[in-house]
Design an enzyme around this catalytic site. Structure first.
Site, PDB file in Angstrom:
ATOM      1  N   ILE A   1       0.102   0.279  12.991  1.00 21.92           N
ATOM      2  CA  ILE A   1       0.706   0.592  11.620  1.00 21.92           C
ATOM      3  C   ILE A   1       1.435   1.934  11.660  1.00 21.92           C
ATOM      4  CG2 ILE A   1      -0.496   1.893   9.551  1.00 21.92           C
ATOM      5  CD1 ILE A   1      -3.267   0.299  10.308  1.00 21.92           C
TER       6      ILE A   1
ATOM      7  N   ASN B   1       0.748  -1.062   0.121  1.00 23.19           N
ATOM      8  CA  ASN B   1      -0.015   0.151  -0.060  1.00 23.19           C
ATOM      9  C   ASN B   1       0.860   1.006  -0.022  1.00 23.19           C
ATOM     10  OD1 ASN B   1      -1.784   2.073   0.455  1.00 23.19           O
ATOM     11  ND2 ASN B   1      -2.512   1.183   2.496  1.00 23.19           N
TER      12      ASN B   1
ATOM     13  N   SER C   1       4.899   1.328   4.785  1.00 23.48           N
ATOM     14  CA  SER C   1       6.247   2.199   4.980  1.00 23.48           C
ATOM     15  C   SER C   1       7.595   1.749   4.997  1.00 23.48           C
ATOM     16  CB  SER C   1       5.989   2.926   6.478  1.00 23.48           C
ATOM     17  OG  SER C   1       5.904   1.992   7.571  1.00 23.48           O
TER      18      SER C   1
ATOM     19  N   GLY D   1       3.199  -2.599  10.817  1.00 23.67           N
ATOM     20  CA  GLY D   1       4.706  -2.807  11.362  1.00 23.67           C
ATOM     21  C   GLY D   1       5.477  -3.749  10.735  1.00 23.67           C
TER      22      GLY D   1
ATOM     23  N   GLU E   1      -5.371  -5.890  10.477  1.00 27.04           N
ATOM     24  CA  GLU E   1      -4.124  -4.751  10.920  1.00 27.04           C
ATOM     25  C   GLU E   1      -4.468  -4.175  12.157  1.00 27.04           C
ATOM     26  OE1 GLU E   1      -2.017  -3.456   7.041  1.00 27.04           O
ATOM     27  OE2 GLU E   1      -3.657  -1.980   7.611  1.00 27.04           O
TER      28      GLU E   1
ATOM     29  N   LYS F   1      -0.035   4.095  -0.124  1.00 24.80           N
ATOM     30  CA  LYS F   1      -0.682   5.397   0.798  1.00 24.80           C
ATOM     31  C   LYS F   1      -0.711   6.597  -0.100  1.00 24.80           C
ATOM     32  CE  LYS F   1      -0.482   2.786   5.265  1.00 24.80           C
ATOM     33  NZ  LYS F   1      -0.723   2.829   6.597  1.00 24.80           N
TER      34      LYS F   1
ATOM     35  N   HIS G   1      -9.692   0.226   5.095  1.00 22.86           N
ATOM     36  CA  HIS G   1      -8.260   0.432   5.693  1.00 22.86           C
ATOM     37  C   HIS G   1      -8.478   1.320   6.822  1.00 22.86           C
ATOM     38  CE1 HIS G   1      -4.286   1.792   6.630  1.00 22.86           C
ATOM     39  NE2 HIS G   1      -3.842   0.607   5.777  1.00 22.86           N
TER      40      HIS G   1
HETATM   41  O1  G3P Z   1      -2.014  -1.085   4.423  1.00 22.07           O
HETATM   42  C1  G3P Z   1      -0.796  -1.378   5.059  1.00 22.07           C
HETATM   43  C2  G3P Z   1      -0.605  -0.493   6.124  1.00 22.07           C
HETATM   44  O2  G3P Z   1      -1.485   0.025   6.895  1.00 22.07           O
HETATM   45  C3  G3P Z   1       0.612  -1.240   7.193  1.00 22.07           C
HETATM   46  O3  G3P Z   1       1.457   0.088   7.158  1.00 22.07           O
HETATM   47  O4  G3P Z   1       3.389   1.160   7.535  1.00 22.07           O
HETATM   48  O5  G3P Z   1       2.969  -0.482   9.270  1.00 22.07           O
HETATM   49  O6  G3P Z   1       3.424  -1.302   7.007  1.00 22.07           O
HETATM   50  P1  G3P Z   1       3.062  -0.084   7.806  1.00 22.07           P
END
Ligand code: G3P
Length: 216
Positions: free
Chosen positions: A140, A5, A197, A175, A135, A7, A87
């Protein structure tokens, strides 16, 4: 499989097509399924360069007089393969989730629905989305992986969803930052990971993606 994603991070706005090219290279090198969710205005261009593009959101409306909306018909017309939905950063009511899943599938598109809890995953499973991604919102973007910090939510969600609807594939996210996080997610029963991220902000996103893809 891996779902990425993008984002609306600065990197995703300034070089969205670079990420599409990286995903494309890693798919050809590994044969793994990788789904890429670019920012909305780059969907069409990304789908022209990479074969497995999903939207980050779809609206539960048909084609018609719905100003500012993104119907499934529009995604299909620009060769997008499916959509992420619900999401934590773009939550929608359960009734709308059901309508949007039905509309995606009626248009031959796939659905990847996020759930913040095992209970929510339980509610979504009977609607038969292609994927459910569990999630926990608090992890996140934290760099602390769900598979390490909350292994029970992954295990419980996989179990609950498969009991209700064995056709649904369960992913986990939040994460996920390295190979080990992915390995643990698979050991807990997830069929893949959803992440953002760690990929978008990696010094070398190609190297990062190749490394986590090597776990599968
Ligand atoms: O959509 C994936 C996301 O919400 C997870 O984000 O940055 O923790 O990998 P991240």
């Amino acid at each position: 499989m891996i779902a990425l994603n993008l984002k609306t991070y600065e990197q995703s706005i300034t070089k969205p097509l670079l990420f599409a090219d990286i995903a494309s290279e890693v798919v050809s090198e590994t044969g793994l399924r990788i789904i890429l969710c670019p920012p909305m205005p780059y969907l069409k261009e990304s789908a022209e360069r990479f074969s497995d593009v999903f939207a980050q959101h779809v609206d539960p409306v048909p084609a018609g007089a719905y100003t500012g909306s993104i119907p499934a018909e529009l995604l299909k017309a620009i060769k997008v393969k499916g959509s992420l939905l619900n999401h934590s950063e773009k939550r929608i009511p359960m009734g709308d989730i059901k309508i949007a899943i039905e509309k995606l599938h009626a248009n031959g598109l796939e659905s990847l629905i996020c759930s913040a809890t095992t209970n929510e995953a339980r509610e979504i499973a009977p609607v038969s989305p292609t994927y459910i991604a569990v999630e926990p919102p608090e992890l996140i973007g934290s760099g602390i992986s769900v598979s390490t910090a909350q292994p029970e939510i992954v295990m419980n969600s996989v179990k609950a969803v498969l009991e209700i609807n064995p056709k649904v594939r369960v992913l986990c996210g939040a994460g996920i930052s390295n190979k080990n996080d992915v390995k643990k997610a698979l050991e807990l029963g997830a069929q893949g990971v959803l992440l953002s991220s760690a990929f978008v902000k990696a010094k070398d996103p190609k190297e990062f993606l190749s490394e986590i893809a090597s776990v599968f």
